[in-house]
Design a protein around this motif. Structure first.
Motif, PDB file in Angstrom:
ATOM      1  N   ARG A  89      20.097  15.295 -24.445  1.00  0.00           N
ATOM      2  CA  ARG A  89      21.231  14.861 -23.626  1.00  0.00           C
ATOM      3  C   ARG A  89      22.135  16.036 -23.291  1.00  0.00           C
ATOM      4  O   ARG A  89      22.677  16.115 -22.190  1.00  0.00           O
ATOM      5  CB  ARG A  89      22.033  13.769 -24.343  1.00  0.00           C
ATOM      6  N   THR A  90      22.310  16.957 -24.245  1.00  0.00           N
ATOM      7  CA  THR A  90      23.120  18.151 -23.980  1.00  0.00           C
ATOM      8  C   THR A  90      22.474  18.999 -22.883  1.00  0.00           C
ATOM      9  O   THR A  90      23.146  19.475 -21.963  1.00  0.00           O
ATOM     10  CB  THR A  90      23.276  18.990 -25.259  1.00  0.00           C
ATOM     11  N   ARG A  93      22.979  17.274 -19.545  1.00  0.00           N
ATOM     12  CA  ARG A  93      24.333  17.423 -18.993  1.00  0.00           C
ATOM     13  C   ARG A  93      24.516  18.781 -18.330  1.00  0.00           C
ATOM     14  O   ARG A  93      25.194  18.905 -17.312  1.00  0.00           O
ATOM     15  CB  ARG A  93      25.384  17.251 -20.099  1.00  0.00           C
ATOM     16  N   ASP A 119      26.276  17.769 -15.163  1.00  0.00           N
ATOM     17  CA  ASP A 119      27.236  16.692 -15.410  1.00  0.00           C
ATOM     18  C   ASP A 119      28.321  16.686 -14.338  1.00  0.00           C
ATOM     19  O   ASP A 119      28.742  15.618 -13.881  1.00  0.00           O
ATOM     20  CB  ASP A 119      27.865  16.855 -16.796  1.00  0.00           C
ATOM     21  N   LYS A 137      21.428   9.457 -13.642  1.00  0.00           N
ATOM     22  CA  LYS A 137      20.936  10.265 -14.753  1.00  0.00           C
ATOM     23  C   LYS A 137      19.645   9.686 -15.323  1.00  0.00           C
ATOM     24  O   LYS A 137      18.734  10.427 -15.693  1.00  0.00           O
ATOM     25  CB  LYS A 137      22.016  10.345 -15.836  1.00  0.00           C
TER      26      LYS A 137
END
Length: 467
Positions: A89-90, A93, A119, A137
């Motif tokens: 997820r990091t 983003r 992001d 996303k």
């Protein structure tokens, strides 16, 4: 109600169910399986700890604690999987989806604004709509290129439209209308819009004119003018987009159909023929078909008889050979739309990709829903389509496109386009990923089962969109 601090520093309500869902997702990837009671136990403990401490939790601090408590309770496998999910997820983003070199190149050159993170890109495109941000996303929803490239840039002084599609009025049979249209084209391209034009009102080659020329060079001769304008006005690394169409009954139709066989002509436009039921019946019956045009300015009538089947075969061969022209079935278009019972409403043409029929000065913003991402238990005999979640996505997509429409109201290039957008509020919500959906569900493309499924999806799409 306890609050939690998000990564963008905003405060939202603390939701234990989100913690449980994330833990269950991690456990699903583990051989030991899912322990939902443990997931709720961990969520309850985290809520209790932060309440007792009097400190507002952050997303990161909650996730750190989830990792620790999974390990404390002996689920090292789930803790490891949870860590990997966080890392992914990091990365998402910051860098976005995993992409091929070509995909990354398109994203960087066409849609990413300067050095924004992925992001930040999602925040700009979604306009603060969190449901849509997550759907993009998760690859369930995708706005069209003008929204991806241009949303929010008006705040930086950029003159860019968020509508992909425009149609200009049918060109009238006079020099003023012909060159006014070229002007309207240039202005629309400069804002990033693509345009459709119908040239069927222009008199045929050889028709009389009341000026120094005596006779006209014909409707087809002006196609290169509009093609040239399209090539001249750039759109951030891409040329303009133009669709030219002509009625099958126009006396210049054969020249129109053959125009793309010359690789030096009309190089910056797509072309399509407006087909009627009368013509197709003549094709089926191998009958003659009359091409007809009346010049209003002079009263001259031009008639020509052709064999309908030969003309159709010419069209089909050229499409096979050069991928053009396309066909637009005008009787079907005019009878199968929401305003078909309004005698005053008329479509003027279609946009360059031909998925959107529009009135004169009409425009449309676009987004698509990815059907493939609504298949649960893919590649198994238990695979099924989530109709309820798809319906919710349709409703949220309509809300989103109306938000974009309002934001774009003053970003249309022409006054007439702004007025038409305000009066009709046309939006374009479509679907993609149909073939991938069938593959995931083990359904053969074109089978009765596939047709039945897509009809059901279509009914949900239209009914939910019109709520």
């Amino acid at each position: 109600m306890m609050k939690i601090i998000k990564r963008d520093s905003s405060l939202v309500e603390f939701n234990k169910e989100k913690i449980v869902n994330a833990i269950v997702k991690a456990m699903n990837e583990c051989q030991a399986g899912v322990d939902k009671d443990l997931a709720w136990k961990i969520a309850d403990k985290i809520e209790s700890e932060f309440k007792d401490s009097g400190v507002l939790p952050t997303v990161e601090s909650v996730q750190d604690r989830v990792e620790e408590l999974l390990a404390v309770n002996g689920r090292f496998d789930a803790s490891k999987r949870y860590i990997l999910f966080r890392q992914e997820r990091t990365r998402l983003r910051n860098q976005g989806w995993e992409m091929t070199d070509l995909q990354r190149d398109i994203y960087e050159k066409k849609y990413r604004f300067e050095n924004e993170s992925f992001d930040e890109f999602l925040n700009r495109v979604s306009g603060g709509n969190n449901y849509i941000k997550k759907a993009i996303k998760d690859k369930k929803f995708m706005p069209a290129g003008r929204i991806l490239a241009g949303r929010g840039l008006d705040k930086l002084g950029r003159k860019v439209t968020l509508s992909n599609c425009y149609v200009l009025p049918k060109i009238e049979d006079n020099i003023e209308s012909i060159f006014d249209t070229a002007k309207y084209l240039a202005r629309t391209y400069s804002y990033g819009g693509g345009v459709g034009l119908n040239i069927s009102k222009l008199r045929p080659k050889g028709a009389k004119v009341n000026n120094a020329a005596n006779t006209t060079t014909g409707a087809v001769s002006f196609m290169d003018l509009y093609s040239m304008v399209t090539g001249l006005i750039g759109m951030r690394g891409r040329r303009g987009a133009l669709m030219l169409n002509m009625d099958v009954s126009h006396p210049d139709i054969e020249e129109f159909i053959d125009i793309k066989n010359d690789l030096n002509k009309v190089t910056k436009a797509n072309i399509s023929v407006n087909i009627t039921d009368d013509f197709m019946n003549a094709v089926k019956n191998n009958e003659e078909y009359e091409l007809y045009f009346k010049v209003d300015a002079t009263g001259e009538e031009i008639r020509k008889k052709v064999n309908a089947r030969k003309l159709f075969r010419k069209l089909a061969f050229n499409n096979w050979n050069m991928a053009e022209p396309g066909m637009l079935f005008t009787d079907r278009i005019n009878s199968w739309h929401l305003m078909s019972e309004d005698p005053e409403f008329e479509f003027a043409g279609v946009n360059p990709c031909a998925e959107e029929t529009l009135p004169a000065f009409g425009s449309c913003n676009l987004s698509s829903i990815n059907l493939a991402e609504f298949v649960k238990k893919p590649f198994t005999k238990h695979a099924y389509f989530e109709f309820e979640k798809f319906g919710e996505m349709v409703r949220q997509g309509v809300i989103y496109l109306n938000e974009v429409l309002d934001e774009n109201m003053n970003l249309h290039p022409l006054k007439q386009q702004r007025e038409m957008s305000r009066d009709l509020r046309q939006i374009g919500l479509g679907i993609m990923g149909q073939a991938d959906m069938f593959i995931k569900m083990g359904i053969r493309y074109g089978s009765e089962e596939s047709i039945d499924l897509i009809h059901k999806i279509g009914k949900v799409l239209i009914n939910e969109a019109l709520r």
